[in-house]
Design a protein around this motif. Structure first.
Motif, PDB file in Angstrom:
ATOM      1  N   UNK A 173       0.836  -1.218   0.000  1.00 53.17           N
ATOM      2  CA  UNK A 173       0.000   0.000   0.000  1.00 53.17           C
ATOM      3  C   UNK A 173       0.855   1.246   0.000  1.00 53.17           C
ATOM      4  N   UNK A 174       1.966   1.233   0.754  1.00 52.92           N
ATOM      5  CA  UNK A 174       2.838   2.401   0.789  1.00 52.92           C
ATOM      6  C   UNK A 174       3.465   2.664  -0.583  1.00 52.92           C
ATOM      7  N   UNK A 175       3.879   1.588  -1.265  1.00 50.64           N
ATOM      8  CA  UNK A 175       4.476   1.753  -2.594  1.00 50.64           C
ATOM      9  C   UNK A 175       3.449   2.270  -3.588  1.00 50.64           C
ATOM     10  N   UNK A 176       2.181   1.816  -3.420  1.00 58.18           N
ATOM     11  CA  UNK A 176       1.115   2.279  -4.327  1.00 58.18           C
ATOM     12  C   UNK A 176       0.856   3.766  -4.150  1.00 58.18           C
ATOM     13  N   UNK A 177       0.782   4.203  -2.903  1.00 57.71           N
ATOM     14  CA  UNK A 177       0.561   5.629  -2.644  1.00 57.71           C
ATOM     15  C   UNK A 177       1.706   6.476  -3.171  1.00 57.71           C
ATOM     16  N   UNK A 178       2.927   5.994  -2.981  1.00 55.53           N
ATOM     17  CA  UNK A 178       4.081   6.732  -3.491  1.00 55.53           C
ATOM     18  C   UNK A 178       4.037   6.854  -5.005  1.00 55.53           C
ATOM     19  N   UNK A 179       3.602   5.795  -5.678  1.00 57.57           N
ATOM     20  CA  UNK A 179       3.524   5.829  -7.138  1.00 57.57           C
ATOM     21  C   UNK A 179       2.453   6.816  -7.597  1.00 57.57           C
TER      22      UNK A 179
END
Length: 245
Positions: A12-18
């Motif tokens: 989820x953190x990587x998705x938000x960063x993207x």
């Protein structure tokens, strides 16, 4: 009691960063507002009621002339009216009739041919003249002629015909015949006429006697004679059939 703050998973953190990076890139290119307008227009189009389409005018059905109803002359007990095909003229009908008559006579003559191997016959070598007659009739297709004989003259069952053709093909090629039975088979390396090509001009009764010697020495055929006896007998009858006229 205060609830602990929800921890985002690495995914989820990587998705938000993207998502954040993509928005920053669109903003730097001046496309962020355009993206918002497209989304808004898409939501608006989904809510807009669809405009009813006009019904197409129903075309007036054309008058169809019904085809004549097919009836069976056989059910009405009426004679069938034969209409010949374009190529079914008098000459072709006569040719067909002549062909059928010849085939019928040939079949009748073939079925009348009977030949048995004399009980005490141990040799019957052909004369030079007889060998020439056989060679001419074979037309360099001995096995093909032999198969025709088993099909049209000496009619036997399909299974027996296959058995005979298989054994005679082995002899004609020089492969020879070996008894492969697990219970009664011949010793290893024992073959009947291996390396010798057998044909319709050979002394078949002598070959039959030699086959009997092989069985006496290496083991009797428990297959009711289909190993050597019957195939060689059919070959002898085939030979005599072509020598009869």
């Amino acid at each position: 009691m205060a609830h602990p703050q929800h921890q985002l998973s690495p995914y989820e953190q990587a998705r938000l960063d993207k998502i954040r990076r993509n928005e920053e890139r669109l903003k730097s290119l001046g496309l962020l507002d355009a993206k918002k307008r497209v989304r808004a227009a898409a939501r608006k189009s989904k809510k807009a009621p669809s405009t009813p389409t006009k019904r197409r005018a129903v075309r007036k059905a054309r008058a169809v002339t019904p085809s004549p109803k097919r009836t069976s002359r056989r059910l009405k007990r009426q004679p069938i009216q034969y209409q010949p095909l374009m190529d079914d003229d008098e000459d072709i009908r006569l040719a067909r009739k002549k062909f059928k008559d010849v085939k019928k006579k040939t079949r009748k003559a073939n079925l009348s041919f009977k030949c048995e191997v004399p009980a005490n016959l141990t040799s019957a070598a052909l004369t030079a003249k007889q060998r020439k007659v056989i060679e001419k009739k074979m037309e360099e297709d001995f096995l093909g002629k032999f198969e025709d004989y088993l099909t049209e003259v000496d009619e036997i069952s399909d299974q027996n015909r296959r058995n005979v053709l298989r054994q005679i093909t082995k002899l004609a090629s020089g492969e020879g015949i070996r008894y492969e039975s697990k219970a009664y088979g011949w010793p290893e390396g024992c073959y009947f006429l291996r390396g010798t090509e057998v044909g319709p001009t050979d002394d078949i009764p002598k070959l039959m006697e030699l086959g009997q010697d092989c069985e006496d020495e290496w083991g009797k055929d428990h297959g009711n004679g289909w190993l050597l006896s019957h195939p060689l007998k059919k070959l002898y009858q085939f030979q005599q059939y072509h020598l009869q006229d």
